[in-house]
Design a protein around this motif. Structure first.
Motif, PDB file in Angstrom:
ATOM      1  N   CYS A 100       0.826  -1.212   0.000  1.00 45.88           N
ATOM      2  CA  CYS A 100       0.000   0.000   0.000  1.00 45.88           C
ATOM      3  C   CYS A 100       0.859   1.262   0.000  1.00 45.88           C
ATOM      4  O   CYS A 100       0.573   2.221  -0.740  1.00 45.88           O
ATOM      5  N   LEU A 101       1.899   1.272   0.834  1.00 43.35           N
ATOM      6  CA  LEU A 101       2.780   2.446   0.867  1.00 43.35           C
ATOM      7  C   LEU A 101       3.516   2.619  -0.456  1.00 43.35           C
ATOM      8  O   LEU A 101       3.730   3.746  -0.929  1.00 43.35           O
ATOM      9  N   GLY A 160       0.693   3.729  -3.097  1.00 44.04           N
ATOM     10  CA  GLY A 160       0.274   5.092  -2.810  1.00 44.04           C
ATOM     11  C   GLY A 160       1.398   6.091  -2.983  1.00 44.04           C
ATOM     12  O   GLY A 160       1.192   7.198  -3.502  1.00 44.04           O
ATOM     13  N   HIS A 172      -0.736  11.244   7.155  1.00 43.80           N
ATOM     14  CA  HIS A 172      -1.656  10.385   7.892  1.00 43.80           C
ATOM     15  C   HIS A 172      -1.884  10.985   9.274  1.00 43.80           C
ATOM     16  O   HIS A 172      -1.183  11.898   9.700  1.00 43.80           O
ATOM     17  N   SER A 180      -7.514  -2.590   0.851  1.00 46.35           N
ATOM     18  CA  SER A 180      -6.454  -1.705   1.333  1.00 46.35           C
ATOM     19  C   SER A 180      -5.652  -1.102   0.187  1.00 46.35           C
ATOM     20  O   SER A 180      -5.332   0.094   0.193  1.00 46.35           O
ATOM     21  N   ALA A 188      -5.132   2.792  -0.912  1.00 44.61           N
ATOM     22  CA  ALA A 188      -3.824   3.413  -1.154  1.00 44.61           C
ATOM     23  C   ALA A 188      -3.774   4.058  -2.533  1.00 44.61           C
ATOM     24  O   ALA A 188      -3.213   5.153  -2.708  1.00 44.61           O
ATOM     25  N   ILE A 203      -4.458   7.106   2.917  1.00 50.89           N
ATOM     26  CA  ILE A 203      -3.481   6.357   3.699  1.00 50.89           C
ATOM     27  C   ILE A 203      -3.943   6.120   5.131  1.00 50.89           C
ATOM     28  O   ILE A 203      -3.566   5.125   5.766  1.00 50.89           O
ATOM     29  N   VAL A 214      -5.937   3.053   5.012  1.00 53.68           N
ATOM     30  CA  VAL A 214      -5.020   1.903   4.976  1.00 53.68           C
ATOM     31  C   VAL A 214      -4.594   1.527   6.386  1.00 53.68           C
ATOM     32  O   VAL A 214      -4.590   0.355   6.767  1.00 53.68           O
ATOM     33  N   GLY A 269       7.494   1.717   2.055  1.00 60.27           N
ATOM     34  CA  GLY A 269       6.827   0.523   1.544  1.00 60.27           C
ATOM     35  C   GLY A 269       7.804  -0.557   1.136  1.00 60.27           C
ATOM     36  O   GLY A 269       7.612  -1.747   1.459  1.00 60.27           O
TER      37      GLY A 269
END
Length: 384
Positions: free
Chosen positions: A126-127, A130, A139, A293, A297, A302, A305, A368
């Motif tokens: 996800c990181l 995104g 966040h 999720s 992202a 985020i 997420v 990530g």
């Protein structure tokens, strides 16, 4: 009422129900043919079918939970989704634990695998996704650190403490009771704060995706009152979706026992690592939420997420471990929770990486990649 029912009980939902319940009936009718030892071609075929149906039903559960999440809003919506996923995991682990063979480590293996999949693979992906699409993403640090604080405490109670004060990696019965009470108590207090006084700390803060601020004092209603109003206005929809969610999760409950028996038979003959059953359960459980999720992202959400992934991890440890310990006490089975040194090290590393990533104002794609590397090492350690 009819229109609402038609919009909720869609053809896709009906197909899921027919597939889930139909497979259960078919398995019951062919039961004698699936008693171990099962011929390998039949075993593989049956496993593929059962796991596929469980996944289809799991996606149905997550679909209904997502609709409820959209109706309720964060953090309540994400909580419904993570609790639904946690319920599926508890069902699968309990089925293995109560099935044939010795499965004293299944809870440890499954929850450990979920921990590394969530914190390493899913958060990392996800990181990365995104970060590559949106750059650095802001966040809500207070909410994220609340999750991480809970993760540190609960994983220590689950995986590290039993090795130091228990026997052969298991808590003594007199130790299990206070551990169960403490785990459920701290989790319940966390939920109370998350859904009440601290609800705003789990909402989006990135200006690119955060909702517009209130422009008049009249709009600034307490969060609890908002939920009461939502439940009152949309009562019919919420009840129908909950009913559909339950009827979709029941085939998972019924099929999980057969899946556990077949996995035990197959892995026993192949000489596969014991922890592999736990990994498969973790992958089945978290695949639907992984897609949710990653989609969040991709949209730059985020904090959602974090709510989904960190919240799922907290729910998994906070609910699964006490449930399994209670089952162990009732059935007089030892529940081995103490982890191996390498898994404890990797868990500590991924938690530390998570802290350093989310304690800052923004997360990036570099964070990530680091998460993903730690998960890769965990995969290597399983077969070491």
């Amino acid at each position: 009422m009819t229109a609402a029912l038609r919009s909720i009980v869609t053809p896709t939902a009906i197909i899921r129900l027919i597939l889930g319940w139909g497979t259960f009936v078919a398995i019951e009718l062919t039961g004698p043919f699936l008693d171990p030892p099962v011929p390998m071609p039949l075993l593989v075929t049956a496993l593929i079918v059962i796991i596929a149906v469980i996944l289809v039903c799991a996606f149905g559960v997550v679909t209904e939970a997502e609709h409820l999440a959209g109706r309720l809003g964060d953090p309540y919506g994400s909580l419904v989704l993570t609790i639904s996923i946690c319920l599926i995991e508890v069902i699968l682990i309990s089925a293995v634990l109560l099935g044939p063979g010795d499965h004293a480590t299944i809870a440890r293996d499954s929850v450990m695998a979920v921990s590394m999949i969530i914190l390493g693979a899913v958060v990392g992906l996800c990181l990365l996704v995104g970060g590559l699409r949106h750059g650095s993403m802001a966040h809500n640090r207070t909410g994220a650190t609340n999750y991480l604080t809970m993760i540190i405490a609960l994983t220590a109670l689950a995986f590290a403490v039993p090795a130091l004060i228990g026997t052969n990696g298991s808590y003594e019965t007199w130790q299990e009771i206070p551990i169960v009470i403490a785990t459920i108590g701290i989790y319940a207090f966390f939920l109370y704060r998350q859904m009440g006084p601290q609800a705003q700390e789990f909402t989006e803060v990135d200006p690119r995706v955060a909702p517009a601020p209130h422009i008049s004092p009249a709009e600034e209603e307490p969060r609890a009152q908002g939920i009461v109003e939502i439940l009152s206005v949309h009562r019919t929809e919420i009840i129908l979706r909950l009913a559909l969610l339950v009827t979709t999760v029941l085939p998972i409950v019924l099929l999980s026992h057969d899946m556990a028996s077949l996995l035990d038979d197959g892995f026993g003959r192949l000489g596969a690592p014991v922890a592999l059953s736990g990994v498969i359960i973790a992958m089945i459980v978290f695949l639907p939420e992984t897609l949710t999720s990653v989609r969040a992202a991709w949209n730059g959400e985020i904090q959602r997420v974090s709510n989904l992934c960190h919240g799922a991890h907290v729910s998994t440890v906070g609910l699964t471990i006490p449930t399994v310990l209670v089952i162990g006490m009732i059935t007089d089975q030892p529940i081995v929770l103490a982890e191996s040194p390498i898994n404890l090290l990797l868990l500590a590393v991924i938690v530390l990486v998570s802290i350093t990533a989310f304690v800052g104002k923004r997360v990036t794609a570099v964070h990530g990649v680091t998460h993903l590397i730690v998960f890769l090492v965990f995969g290597l350690a399983i077969f070491a």
